[in-house]
Design a protein around this motif. Structure first.
Motif, mmCIF file in Angstrom:
data_model
loop_
_atom_site.group_PDB
_atom_site.id
_atom_site.type_symbol
_atom_site.label_atom_id
_atom_site.label_comp_id
_atom_site.label_asym_id
_atom_site.label_seq_id
_atom_site.Cartn_x
_atom_site.Cartn_y
_atom_site.Cartn_z
ATOM 1 N N THR A 44 -63.909 64.688 74.982
ATOM 2 C CA THR A 44 -63.210 65.039 73.758
ATOM 3 C C THR A 44 -62.670 63.746 73.183
ATOM 4 O OG1 THR A 44 -62.605 67.233 74.568
ATOM 5 C CG2 THR A 44 -61.339 66.380 72.724
ATOM 6 N N LEU A 45 -63.005 63.463 71.924
ATOM 7 C CA LEU A 45 -62.549 62.250 71.257
ATOM 8 C C LEU A 45 -61.491 62.636 70.229
ATOM 9 C CD1 LEU A 45 -66.115 60.798 70.595
ATOM 10 C CD2 LEU A 45 -64.580 60.181 72.459
ATOM 11 N N PRO A 46 -60.198 62.513 70.582
ATOM 12 C CA PRO A 46 -59.148 62.920 69.655
ATOM 13 C C PRO A 46 -58.868 61.845 68.599
ATOM 14 C CG PRO A 46 -58.181 62.185 71.702
ATOM 15 C CD PRO A 46 -59.670 62.105 71.873
ATOM 16 N N PHE A 47 -58.402 62.289 67.433
ATOM 17 C CA PHE A 47 -57.915 61.382 66.393
ATOM 18 C C PHE A 47 -56.811 62.096 65.630
ATOM 19 C CE2 PHE A 47 -61.731 63.493 64.950
ATOM 20 C CZ PHE A 47 -61.479 63.877 63.643
ATOM 21 N N SER A 48 -56.215 61.434 64.652
ATOM 22 C CA SER A 48 -54.990 61.934 64.028
ATOM 23 C C SER A 48 -55.117 63.315 63.402
ATOM 24 C CB SER A 48 -54.499 60.946 62.968
ATOM 25 O OG SER A 48 -55.469 60.791 61.948
ATOM 26 N N THR A 49 -56.265 63.670 62.846
ATOM 27 C CA THR A 49 -56.399 64.943 62.143
ATOM 28 C C THR A 49 -57.324 65.943 62.827
ATOM 29 O OG1 THR A 49 -58.115 63.968 60.755
ATOM 30 C CG2 THR A 49 -55.864 63.946 59.876
ATOM 31 N N GLY A 114 -66.805 61.110 63.953
ATOM 32 C CA GLY A 114 -66.302 62.346 63.384
ATOM 33 C C GLY A 114 -65.131 62.069 62.482
ATOM 34 N N SER A 115 -64.925 62.941 61.498
ATOM 35 C CA SER A 115 -63.781 62.790 60.603
ATOM 36 C C SER A 115 -63.337 64.140 60.078
ATOM 37 C CB SER A 115 -64.123 61.863 59.440
ATOM 38 O OG SER A 115 -65.049 62.470 58.579
ATOM 39 N N VAL A 116 -62.043 64.210 59.809
ATOM 40 C CA VAL A 116 -61.440 65.355 59.126
ATOM 41 C C VAL A 116 -60.459 64.754 58.134
ATOM 42 C CG1 VAL A 116 -59.998 67.411 59.310
ATOM 43 C CG2 VAL A 116 -61.630 66.874 61.122
ATOM 44 N N GLY A 117 -60.703 64.958 56.831
ATOM 45 C CA GLY A 117 -59.829 64.364 55.824
ATOM 46 C C GLY A 117 -59.830 62.849 55.946
ATOM 47 N N THR A 118 -58.632 62.259 56.100
ATOM 48 C CA THR A 118 -58.513 60.802 56.173
ATOM 49 C C THR A 118 -58.595 60.263 57.593
ATOM 50 O OG1 THR A 118 -56.112 60.994 56.241
ATOM 51 C CG2 THR A 118 -57.126 60.692 54.067
ATOM 52 N N GLY A 119 -58.540 61.118 58.598
ATOM 53 C CA GLY A 119 -58.613 60.671 59.989
ATOM 54 C C GLY A 119 -60.050 60.627 60.476
ATOM 55 N N SER A 120 -60.341 59.685 61.370
ATOM 56 C CA SER A 120 -61.704 59.581 61.891
ATOM 57 C C SER A 120 -61.705 58.927 63.255
ATOM 58 C CB SER A 120 -62.591 58.778 60.935
ATOM 59 O OG SER A 120 -62.138 57.438 60.868
ATOM 60 N N VAL A 121 -62.859 59.026 63.925
ATOM 61 C CA VAL A 121 -63.052 58.399 65.230
ATOM 62 C C VAL A 121 -64.495 57.902 65.306
ATOM 63 C CG1 VAL A 121 -63.763 60.508 66.435
ATOM 64 C CG2 VAL A 121 -62.666 58.668 67.712
ATOM 65 N N SER A 122 -64.675 56.782 65.993
ATOM 66 C CA SER A 122 -65.987 56.242 66.278
ATOM 67 C C SER A 122 -65.987 55.801 67.736
ATOM 68 C CB SER A 122 -66.279 55.051 65.348
ATOM 69 O OG SER A 122 -67.568 54.551 65.579
ATOM 70 N N SER A 123 -66.916 56.297 68.523
ATOM 71 C CA SER A 123 -66.837 56.148 69.973
ATOM 72 C C SER A 123 -67.331 54.818 70.516
ATOM 73 C CB SER A 123 -67.638 57.262 70.650
ATOM 74 O OG SER A 123 -69.018 57.067 70.411
ATOM 75 N N GLY A 124 -68.241 54.181 69.839
ATOM 76 C CA GLY A 124 -68.968 53.091 70.465
ATOM 77 C C GLY A 124 -70.029 53.723 71.373
ATOM 78 N N TRP A 125 -70.812 52.897 72.075
ATOM 79 C CA TRP A 125 -71.867 53.432 72.936
ATOM 80 C C TRP A 125 -71.245 54.033 74.193
ATOM 81 C CZ3 TRP A 125 -76.001 54.301 70.416
ATOM 82 C CH2 TRP A 125 -76.437 53.440 69.422
ATOM 83 N N ILE A 126 -71.452 55.333 74.407
ATOM 84 C CA ILE A 126 -70.890 56.034 75.573
ATOM 85 C C ILE A 126 -71.965 56.890 76.242
ATOM 86 C CG2 ILE A 126 -68.530 56.065 74.689
ATOM 87 C CD1 ILE A 126 -68.994 59.018 73.933
ATOM 88 N N LEU A 127 -71.613 57.512 77.343
ATOM 89 C CA LEU A 127 -72.483 58.417 78.107
ATOM 90 C C LEU A 127 -73.767 57.721 78.555
ATOM 91 C CD1 LEU A 127 -72.126 61.704 76.010
ATOM 92 C CD2 LEU A 127 -70.722 60.937 77.912
ATOM 93 N N CYS A 128 -73.673 56.453 78.902
ATOM 94 C CA CYS A 128 -74.835 55.666 79.317
ATOM 95 C C CYS A 128 -75.255 56.040 80.725
ATOM 96 C CB CYS A 128 -74.511 54.183 79.255
ATOM 97 S SG CYS A 128 -74.126 53.644 77.573
#
Length: 128
Positions: A44-49, A114-128
């Motif tokens: 789960t990648l949380p962000f402000s919104t 992912g983004s909702v409104g003005t908040g967003s997240v970017s994971s970088g390379w994961i699950l390798c």
């Protein structure tokens, strides 16, 4: 049966149908999101919104963006990119969630956004 008994049974049946309909509508958006991706939740990648929920199953990676609060339509997006491939995305104005977006990653790393409104997240390379 007299007409009073018929009316009571019809009223009871309508009450049961109404209650079950209200329960179905009142369930949170997260229940919808959990049903839309198969597999097990791996991140789960949380962000402000909101948050991006990531699922994996048989080499496929699926992601859904869910807002913190469900209140009307708002701009949302989710994208999943397996290393070496183009990203798959869902962008629009939604109430409950953006996605699901699924890609075949095999054993490749993935990049999620992912983004909702003005908040967003970017994971970088994961699950390798």
């Amino acid at each position: 049966m007299d007409s009073g008994a018929i009316r009571r049974r019809l009223a009871l049946g309508m009450a049961v149908l109404t209650a079950s309909g209200l329960l179905a509508v009142a369930s949170p958006g997260s229940a919808q999101a959990a049903e839309s991706c198969s597999g097990r939740k791996v991140r789960t990648l949380p962000f402000s919104t909101g948050s991006v929920r990531v699922y994996r199953h048989d080499g496929y990676v699926c992601a859904v963006t869910v807002p913190k609060t469900v209140s009307g339509r708002k701009p949302m997006s989710v994208s999943v990119q397996a290393r070496g491939l183009r990203p798959a995305a869902d962008v629009g104005r939604y109430t409950h969630h953006a996605g699901p977006v699924t890609v075949h990653a095999g054993h490749r790393c993935v990049w999620l956004r992912g983004s909702v409104g003005t908040g967003s997240v970017s994971s970088g390379w994961i699950l390798c």
